[in-house]
Write a protein that holds these residues in place. Structure first.
Motif, PDB file in Angstrom:
ATOM      1  N   HIS A  41       0.814  -1.207   0.000  1.00 12.30           N
ATOM      2  CA  HIS A  41       0.000   0.000   0.000  1.00 12.30           C
ATOM      3  C   HIS A  41       0.855   1.268   0.000  1.00 12.30           C
ATOM      4  N   LYS A  42       0.310   2.300  -0.610  1.00 10.59           N
ATOM      5  CA  LYS A  42       0.899   3.626  -0.488  1.00 10.59           C
ATOM      6  C   LYS A  42       0.607   4.171   0.915  1.00 10.59           C
ATOM      7  N   ILE A  43       1.237   5.266   1.243  1.00  6.10           N
ATOM      8  CA  ILE A  43       0.933   5.916   2.517  1.00  6.10           C
ATOM      9  C   ILE A  43      -0.381   6.683   2.405  1.00  6.10           C
ATOM     10  N   THR A  44      -0.555   7.380   1.294  1.00  4.88           N
ATOM     11  CA  THR A  44      -1.788   8.138   1.060  1.00  4.88           C
ATOM     12  C   THR A  44      -2.308   7.832  -0.347  1.00  4.88           C
ATOM     13  N   PRO A  45      -3.617   7.936  -0.576  1.00  6.94           N
ATOM     14  CA  PRO A  45      -4.167   7.664  -1.908  1.00  6.94           C
ATOM     15  C   PRO A  45      -3.686   8.673  -2.942  1.00  6.94           C
ATOM     16  N   SER A  46      -3.474   8.212  -4.163  1.00  7.58           N
ATOM     17  CA  SER A  46      -3.052   9.079  -5.260  1.00  7.58           C
ATOM     18  C   SER A  46      -3.352   8.383  -6.579  1.00  7.58           C
ATOM     19  N   TRP A  58      -9.859   2.015  -9.696  1.00  6.04           N
ATOM     20  CA  TRP A  58      -9.219   2.912  -8.731  1.00  6.04           C
ATOM     21  C   TRP A  58      -8.055   3.710  -9.314  1.00  6.04           C
ATOM     22  N   LYS A  59      -7.888   3.702 -10.619  1.00  4.59           N
ATOM     23  CA  LYS A  59      -6.698   4.336 -11.181  1.00  4.59           C
ATOM     24  C   LYS A  59      -6.611   5.824 -10.848  1.00  4.59           C
ATOM     25  N   SER A  60      -7.728   6.513 -10.767  1.00  7.35           N
ATOM     26  CA  SER A  60      -7.698   7.956 -10.494  1.00  7.35           C
ATOM     27  C   SER A  60      -7.392   8.277  -9.030  1.00  7.35           C
ATOM     28  N   ARG A  61      -7.665   7.331  -8.142  1.00  7.02           N
ATOM     29  CA  ARG A  61      -7.366   7.526  -6.719  1.00  7.02           C
ATOM     30  C   ARG A  61      -7.233   6.158  -6.068  1.00  7.02           C
ATOM     31  N   SER A  62      -6.014   5.778  -5.833  1.00  4.69           N
ATOM     32  CA  SER A  62      -5.761   4.403  -5.421  1.00  4.69           C
ATOM     33  C   SER A  62      -4.771   4.342  -4.265  1.00  4.69           C
ATOM     34  N   CYS A  63      -4.922   3.276  -3.470  1.00  4.78           N
ATOM     35  CA  CYS A  63      -3.961   3.021  -2.391  1.00  4.78           C
ATOM     36  C   CYS A  63      -2.928   1.966  -2.793  1.00  4.78           C
ATOM     37  N   CYS A  64      -3.124   1.313  -3.938  1.00  2.23           N
ATOM     38  CA  CYS A  64      -2.164   0.287  -4.353  1.00  2.23           C
ATOM     39  C   CYS A  64      -1.109   0.883  -5.276  1.00  2.23           C
ATOM     40  N   ARG A  65       0.063   0.311  -5.208  1.00  2.00           N
ATOM     41  CA  ARG A  65       1.172   0.755  -6.055  1.00  2.00           C
ATOM     42  C   ARG A  65       1.026   0.150  -7.449  1.00  2.00           C
ATOM     43  N   ASP A  66       1.696   0.761  -8.411  1.00  2.00           N
ATOM     44  CA  ASP A  66       1.606   0.288  -9.790  1.00  2.00           C
ATOM     45  C   ASP A  66       2.042  -1.167  -9.920  1.00  2.00           C
ATOM     46  N   ASN A  67       3.101  -1.548  -9.206  1.00  2.00           N
ATOM     47  CA  ASN A  67       3.597  -2.926  -9.335  1.00  2.00           C
ATOM     48  C   ASN A  67       2.593  -3.936  -8.776  1.00  2.00           C
ATOM     49  N   PRO A 112      -9.363   3.110  -1.049  1.00  2.00           N
ATOM     50  CA  PRO A 112      -8.984   3.947   0.097  1.00  2.00           C
ATOM     51  C   PRO A 112      -9.955   3.872   1.270  1.00  2.00           C
ATOM     52  N   ASN A 113     -11.235   3.674   0.984  1.00  2.00           N
ATOM     53  CA  ASN A 113     -12.258   3.808   2.018  1.00  2.00           C
ATOM     54  C   ASN A 113     -12.307   2.671   3.026  1.00  2.00           C
ATOM     55  N   ILE A 114     -11.630   1.571   2.758  1.00  2.00           N
ATOM     56  CA  ILE A 114     -11.687   0.457   3.707  1.00  2.00           C
ATOM     57  C   ILE A 114     -10.913   0.760   4.993  1.00  2.00           C
ATOM     58  N   VAL A 115     -10.096   1.810   4.975  1.00  2.00           N
ATOM     59  CA  VAL A 115      -9.295   2.122   6.163  1.00  2.00           C
ATOM     60  C   VAL A 115     -10.178   2.413   7.377  1.00  2.00           C
ATOM     61  N   ARG A 116     -11.424   2.811   7.137  1.00  2.00           N
ATOM     62  CA  ARG A 116     -12.345   3.062   8.254  1.00  2.00           C
ATOM     63  C   ARG A 116     -12.671   1.784   9.027  1.00  2.00           C
ATOM     64  N   TRP A 117     -12.475   0.650   8.386  1.00  2.00           N
ATOM     65  CA  TRP A 117     -12.764  -0.635   9.035  1.00  2.00           C
ATOM     66  C   TRP A 117     -11.477  -1.355   9.438  1.00  2.00           C
ATOM     67  N   ARG A 118     -10.400  -0.614   9.511  1.00  2.00           N
ATOM     68  CA  ARG A 118      -9.142  -1.196   9.952  1.00  2.00           C
ATOM     69  C   ARG A 118      -9.292  -1.692  11.391  1.00  2.00           C
ATOM     70  N   LYS A 119      -8.834  -2.915  11.622  1.00  2.00           N
ATOM     71  CA  LYS A 119      -9.014  -3.517  12.941  1.00  2.00           C
ATOM     72  C   LYS A 119      -8.171  -2.812  13.990  1.00  2.00           C
ATOM     73  N   LYS A 120      -6.974  -2.402  13.602  1.00  2.53           N
ATOM     74  CA  LYS A 120      -6.082  -1.743  14.543  1.00  2.53           C
ATOM     75  C   LYS A 120      -5.038  -0.972  13.758  1.00  2.53           C
ATOM     76  N   VAL A 121      -4.675   0.204  14.229  1.00  5.37           N
ATOM     77  CA  VAL A 121      -3.639   0.991  13.574  1.00  5.37           C
ATOM     78  C   VAL A 121      -2.337   0.183  13.549  1.00  5.37           C
ATOM     79  N   GLY A 122      -1.694   0.177  12.385  1.00  7.64           N
ATOM     80  CA  GLY A 122      -0.463  -0.578  12.247  1.00  7.64           C
ATOM     81  C   GLY A 122      -0.667  -1.997  11.764  1.00  7.64           C
ATOM     82  N   ARG A 123      -1.935  -2.399  11.584  1.00 14.97           N
ATOM     83  CA  ARG A 123      -2.250  -3.747  11.119  1.00 14.97           C
ATOM     84  C   ARG A 123      -2.921  -3.681   9.757  1.00 14.97           C
TER      85      ARG A 123
END
Length: 247
Positions: A41-46, A58-67, A112-123
């Motif tokens: 994952h990227k740090i921030t969506p882009s 998600w190409k216009s706004r994505s959390c995954c890297r090109d690779n 990007p929006n799934i981060v709201r359902w993250r179980k714990k920061v850092g996981r």
């Protein structure tokens, strides 16, 4: 300063802190400025770059890297990313079933929006993220005659991607779409029968991301990123309080 004056100053400072904490924090917005904590994952969506070849929703706004998208599109799918394959060593998947696995992989890596359902920061884990029932049902219908090894794909990853048991059909293992979504990744997904306020795994890249409108039923349960503005204003209020105490 008299004791009464001291009390007034303290009360004013407390009010300032409470107001800044309540009015300046925007947890939903701040949370969406970040991606999941994963090595893919990227740090921030882009926006995706020239090497972004799949997961086009998600190409216009994505959390995954090109690779990441190149791996998803390759013959290896996620084997080199996560150490397991979509077919779980139970034979080639049907085209429709493989497409749903690709969509789900793109969704988890790029949305990007799934981060709201993250179980714990850092996981990297998510918890009870609502998936629209029609998505789960269609996924199940596409895969019900295909074969699967582990009910919970997390267990397959922990087994090093090796199937050490008899393969069974999706229909035998999951029964229906609800069973598939709520068991395939443990407690990560929740089947949303109403098809309201829920996620989809794919959408037209020329339209607005419909997942941006999904909100947690209980916003207090989301492990978020602290708002930088909250820190700033709370610190300011603390300085004001300290100053007042010495006036």
């Amino acid at each position: 300063m008299t004791f009464k004056g001291f009390q007034i100053h303290v009360q004013v400072a407390i009010v300032l802190i409470c107001l800044t904490a309540v009015t300046c924090q925007d947890p939903n917005q701040d949370l969406l400025d970040y991606c999941m904590d994963g090595f893919t994952h990227k740090i921030t969506p882009s926006p995706g770059g020239e090497g972004y070849v799949d997961c086009l929703s998600w190409k216009s706004r994505s959390c995954c890297r090109d690779n990441y998208t190149r791996e998803v599109a390759s013959e290896y799918n996620v084997t080199r990313l996560y150490g397991y394959s979509w077919d779980q060593q139970c034979g080639n998947l049907s085209q429709g079933c493989e497409q749903y696995w690709k969509d789900e992989t793109c969704f988890f890596g790029c949305e990007p929006n799934i981060v709201r359902w993250r179980k714990k920061v850092g996981r990297l884990d998510i918890y009870t993220l609502p998936v629209c029932g029609h998505v789960c049902d269609s996924w199940f219908e596409a895969c019900k005659h295909d074969m699967v090894c582990y009910r919970n794909a997390h267990d397959l990853r922990q087994a090093g991607g090796i199937c050490d048991r008899k393969c069974r059909t999706y229909e035998q293992v999951y029964t229906d779409g609800a069973g598939l979504c709520e068991m395939v990744w443990g407690s990560s997904f929740k089947y949303e029968a109403s098809n309201k306020n829920c996620f989809v795994f794919r959408f037209d890249p020329d339209t607005e991301n419909p997942n941006s409108k999904v909100r947690p039923a209980n916003t207090t349960a989301t492990s978020g990123v602290p708002s930088s503005r909250t820190f700033l204003f709370s610190f300011t209020a603390l300085v004001v309080m300290t100053t007042l105490l010495y006036i």
